[in-house]
Enzyme design. Sequence first.
Site, PDB file in Angstrom:
ATOM      1  CE  LYS A  60      -4.236  -1.967   1.020  1.00 23.39           C
ATOM      2  NZ  LYS A  60      -5.324  -2.384   1.824  1.00 23.39           N
TER       3      LYS A  60
ATOM      4  CE  LYS B  38      -5.732  -8.445  -2.060  1.00 22.71           C
ATOM      5  NZ  LYS B  38      -5.509  -7.827  -0.756  1.00 22.71           N
TER       6      LYS B  38
ATOM      7  CE  LYS C 272     -12.743  -3.920   0.707  1.00 29.65           C
ATOM      8  NZ  LYS C 272     -12.209  -3.576   2.022  1.00 29.65           N
TER       9      LYS C 272
END
Length: 331
Positions: free
Chosen positions: A111, A195, A198
């Site tokens: 992130k 993966k 969102k």
Amino acid sequence: MTRILSGIKPTGNLTLGNYIGALKHFKDFQDSGEVFIFIADLHALTLPIDPEFLNQNTRDLAAFYLASGLDPKKATIFVQSSVPAHAELNAIMQNYLYMGELSRMTQFKEKSAKLNQSAIGLGLFAYPVLMACDIVLYDADIVPVGEDQVQHVEITRDLVNRINKRYGDKTLVLPNYQINKVGARIMSLSDPTVKMSKSDPKGDIFLKDPMNVVRKKIMSAVTDMGSEVKFDKENKPGISNLLTIYAAMREISIEEAEAHFVGYRYGDFKREVADAVVAELEPFQKKYQEILESGSYLEVLREGAKRADAIAKVTLKRVQKAVGLLDIYEN
Ligand code: TYM
């Protein structure tokens, strides 16, 4: 009685990955254990988020929890920020996880790499501390999560062991993670080597997507060379991901899913995967809509906050006492 705890961040559109890896299974624990499911709204602030969006996502997530079959009479459903003990325990626990170990967390590395390096919040770095507090406050034995959260439960275990060694082995309960055999890591439909998260509108199925969009996304999912419908993560990541999604929807094993599709062509295979997803998501979405419109989730969250608060307070007090903070109201 076994305590089960898990949470989801209201950071954006929930995906089929969140559903299969976590949400769908929370209800399975509510008849055999004491279940705590919360909305990790303080965690949602660790990356920039629009206030209105966060507010709406929080409501959405409450409705999703209820639509998934969680029964507020059996499970305690609450918003993290409505229970002050999370932030209070965090202030203590931040001293017991170390900068070195926090900087090695995969999620932090991934992130923070996407952010402007001079604007990485302390909260993102210290994320696992708050997550550990979420877990230990309820003396949780089991934490059902998808694969990407395992490392955070492991660091929680390190913290618990550290605290118990120093202050006595009854201070905190040591939790275990639990991941599903099928679907602990659902991959993106547009790139099955990453993966489903969102933030990838093409590769994700969002729980709020209209059913025609869900079908379209599955029909245009990336497949692999060859023509056989076979589970082979290495050589056929796209097909393996779709097989996993199918197996999760039908609640069968990967082997059973594979056996079902022997002799199928990719196109027909995808159509059946889409049917299975629609069969589950359509009624789920309808329930979610009804709950959202009725506003009934607010009362559930208020009641949940009361119950959660009563339990979290006791743990907080135990820790405060253990580390030596003076309770001025006791003699
Ligand atoms: P979050 O909001 O990122 O994800 C919620 C849950 O969904 C799982 N998940 C997936 N499972 C399978 N395939 C995928 N592609 C996929 N993407 C997400 C996640 O593993 C997770 O179980 N840190 C947590 C929230 C949290 C928490 C906690 C969880 C805060 N405190 C305490 C458990 C206990 C998170 O960000 O999840």
